[in-house]
Scaffold this motif. Structure first.
Motif, PDB file in Angstrom:
ATOM      1  N   VAL A  37       0.856  -1.193   0.000  1.00 54.63           N
ATOM      2  CA  VAL A  37       0.000   0.000   0.000  1.00 54.63           C
ATOM      3  C   VAL A  37       0.885   1.234   0.000  1.00 54.63           C
ATOM      4  CG1 VAL A  37      -1.804   1.301   1.193  1.00 54.63           C
ATOM      5  CG2 VAL A  37      -1.807  -1.205   1.296  1.00 54.63           C
ATOM      6  N   GLU A  39       0.802   5.377   0.525  1.00 56.26           N
ATOM      7  CA  GLU A  39      -0.040   6.315   1.252  1.00 56.26           C
ATOM      8  C   GLU A  39      -0.936   7.103   0.295  1.00 56.26           C
ATOM      9  OE1 GLU A  39       0.400  10.227   4.161  1.00 56.26           O
ATOM     10  OE2 GLU A  39       2.120   8.914   3.822  1.00 56.26           O
ATOM     11  N   GLY A  40      -2.227   7.081   0.572  1.00 57.65           N
ATOM     12  CA  GLY A  40      -3.188   7.722  -0.313  1.00 57.65           C
ATOM     13  C   GLY A  40      -2.996   9.223  -0.439  1.00 57.65           C
ATOM     14  N   ALA A  41      -2.782   9.907   0.689  1.00 60.76           N
ATOM     15  CA  ALA A  41      -2.616  11.362   0.664  1.00 60.76           C
ATOM     16  C   ALA A  41      -1.404  11.752  -0.169  1.00 60.76           C
ATOM     17  CB  ALA A  41      -2.497  11.894   2.084  1.00 60.76           C
ATOM     18  N   HIS A  62      -1.496  -0.907  -3.730  1.00 59.39           N
ATOM     19  CA  HIS A  62      -2.783  -0.245  -3.611  1.00 59.39           C
ATOM     20  C   HIS A  62      -2.575   1.240  -3.335  1.00 59.39           C
ATOM     21  CE1 HIS A  62      -3.800  -4.461  -2.869  1.00 59.39           C
ATOM     22  NE2 HIS A  62      -5.044  -4.164  -3.173  1.00 59.39           N
ATOM     23  N   ILE A  63      -3.418   2.071  -3.913  1.00 63.82           N
ATOM     24  CA  ILE A  63      -3.363   3.512  -3.668  1.00 63.82           C
ATOM     25  C   ILE A  63      -4.264   3.801  -2.477  1.00 63.82           C
ATOM     26  CG2 ILE A  63      -3.772   5.801  -4.641  1.00 63.82           C
ATOM     27  CD1 ILE A  63      -3.155   4.686  -7.346  1.00 63.82           C
ATOM     28  N   GLY A  64      -3.665   3.803  -1.301  1.00 62.26           N
ATOM     29  CA  GLY A  64      -4.422   3.877  -0.065  1.00 62.26           C
ATOM     30  C   GLY A  64      -4.958   2.501   0.291  1.00 62.26           C
ATOM     31  N   PRO A  65      -5.381   2.305   1.540  1.00 64.77           N
ATOM     32  CA  PRO A  65      -5.922   1.007   1.945  1.00 64.77           C
ATOM     33  C   PRO A  65      -7.091   0.587   1.054  1.00 64.77           C
ATOM     34  CG  PRO A  65      -5.570   2.423   3.855  1.00 64.77           C
ATOM     35  CD  PRO A  65      -5.372   3.286   2.645  1.00 64.77           C
ATOM     36  N   ASP A  67      -7.331   0.504  -2.010  1.00 64.35           N
ATOM     37  CA  ASP A  67      -7.445   1.431  -3.146  1.00 64.35           C
ATOM     38  C   ASP A  67      -8.462   2.545  -2.900  1.00 64.35           C
ATOM     39  OD1 ASP A  67      -5.522   0.715  -5.136  1.00 64.35           O
ATOM     40  OD2 ASP A  67      -6.641  -1.143  -5.464  1.00 64.35           O
ATOM     41  N   SER A  68      -8.565   2.955  -1.660  1.00 68.93           N
ATOM     42  CA  SER A  68      -9.539   3.994  -1.296  1.00 68.93           C
ATOM     43  C   SER A  68      -9.207   5.357  -1.893  1.00 68.93           C
ATOM     44  CB  SER A  68      -9.629   4.100   0.231  1.00 68.93           C
ATOM     45  OG  SER A  68      -8.336   4.286   0.804  1.00 68.93           O
ATOM     46  N   PHE A  69      -7.963   5.550  -2.347  1.00 68.83           N
ATOM     47  CA  PHE A  69      -7.587   6.823  -2.952  1.00 68.83           C
ATOM     48  C   PHE A  69      -7.469   6.722  -4.475  1.00 68.83           C
ATOM     49  CE2 PHE A  69      -6.828   8.071   1.307  1.00 68.83           C
ATOM     50  CZ  PHE A  69      -6.748   9.465   1.336  1.00 68.83           C
TER      51      PHE A  69
END
Length: 282
Positions: A37, A39-41, A62-65, A67-69
């Motif tokens: 993962v 970090e999304g920010a 993954h873009i954020g946990p 893929d939340s981002f």
């Protein structure tokens, strides 16, 4: 720009992105055992700094946990037309569909290893990108569980698999009028081996992970659309596959669409090799 975890998946990447506002290709990667993962920010800052991005490759990251981002990233980079999400094992239909709605069009997409995806994704792609999608990579994939038994041997078993149906694949191929390259990969002779014949019949890429006497009859009987055959090296079990020349020649004789035979050699201490010159000539 190709950027790995050794360079730092941190503010360094953001600083570099701000120096390259016209960046069009970004590939980020990491050893899967080290990081899965980013970090999304941080990735959101990268996307805002590079609004003209056309290609995004983030295999196994993954873009954020979960893929939340991914959606906010693509909302800032709506010109992305080539997207590689290979081995995003936590990616779901809902998250992917919501993210892809941000894009104007899509030319190529790699979803191999995304074992939670289903026909919902294929139907969405057939509707949203029916006139632009040209290349897609799919596969039959499952989550794998790794355990050590009482003899301290590694035991690999299959876990979750949702996957696509013949109807979903047919819808995608019929409605995406610009689709000129369709890849569907399976693994034969491993814990991830398909359990239904329908999956074999879709396969254009076949990865051989077991003994030839076990898998070659399956391939000959069911994999009529095969275009590429790969004899792979397993990172976890440190085993590789060598198919004998006669078996490869039999396969070559049965599949006129076969164009590529790959023999991965990733264990450089392995001395035994097979002379495939006859196969190459064939």
């Amino acid at each position: 720009l190709k950027w790995g975890d050794k360079c730092g998946l941190d503010g360094t990447l953001v600083a570099l992105a701000k120096k390259a506002p016209n960046l069009q290709q970004l590939s980020i990667y990491s050893h899967p055992g080290m990081c899965t993962v980013v970090e999304g920010a941080l990735m959101l800052e990268v996307s805002q700094a590079c609004p003209h991005l056309r290609t995004l490759c983030c295999k196994e990251l993954h873009i954020g946990p979960e893929d939340s981002f991914l959606k906010p990233f693509l909302a800032a980079c709506t010109d992305v037309v080539h997207l590689n999400l290979h081995n995003h094992v936590d990616l779901t239909d809902d998250v992917l569909i919501m993210a892809l709605t941000e894009l104007k069009c899509l030319h190529s997409l790699d979803l191999r290893g995304c074992y939670q995806l289903t026909d919902r994704t294929l139907v969405f792609l057939a509707q949203r990108f029916r006139g632009t999608l040209q290349v897609i990579y799919l596969d039959y994939s499952v989550s794998l569980n790794y355990e050590v038994d009482e003899n301290r041997d590694l035991v690999v078993t299959a876990g979750i698999s949702k996957g696509y149906t013949a109807a979903g694949i047919a819808t995608l191929r019929a409605q995406c009028t610009q689709l000129n390259t369709f890849y569907y990969a399976i693994e034969v002779g491993t814990p991830a081996q398909p359990q239904n014949i329908e999956v074999f019949q879709h396969a254009t890429i076949v990865n051989v992970g077991g003994m030839g006497d076990e898998v070659v009859p399956l391939i000959l009987k069911h994999c009529h659309k095969m275009q590429a055959l790969a004899m792979s090296y397993d990172d976890y079990t440190s085993k590789r596959v060598w198919l004998p020349v006669d078996q490869l020649m039999t396969i070559a004789a049965h599949f006129p669409q076969l164009r590529v035979v790959v023999s991965e050699r990733r264990n450089y201490n392995y001395k035994e090799e097979v002379d495939y010159s006859a196969v190459m000539k064939a």
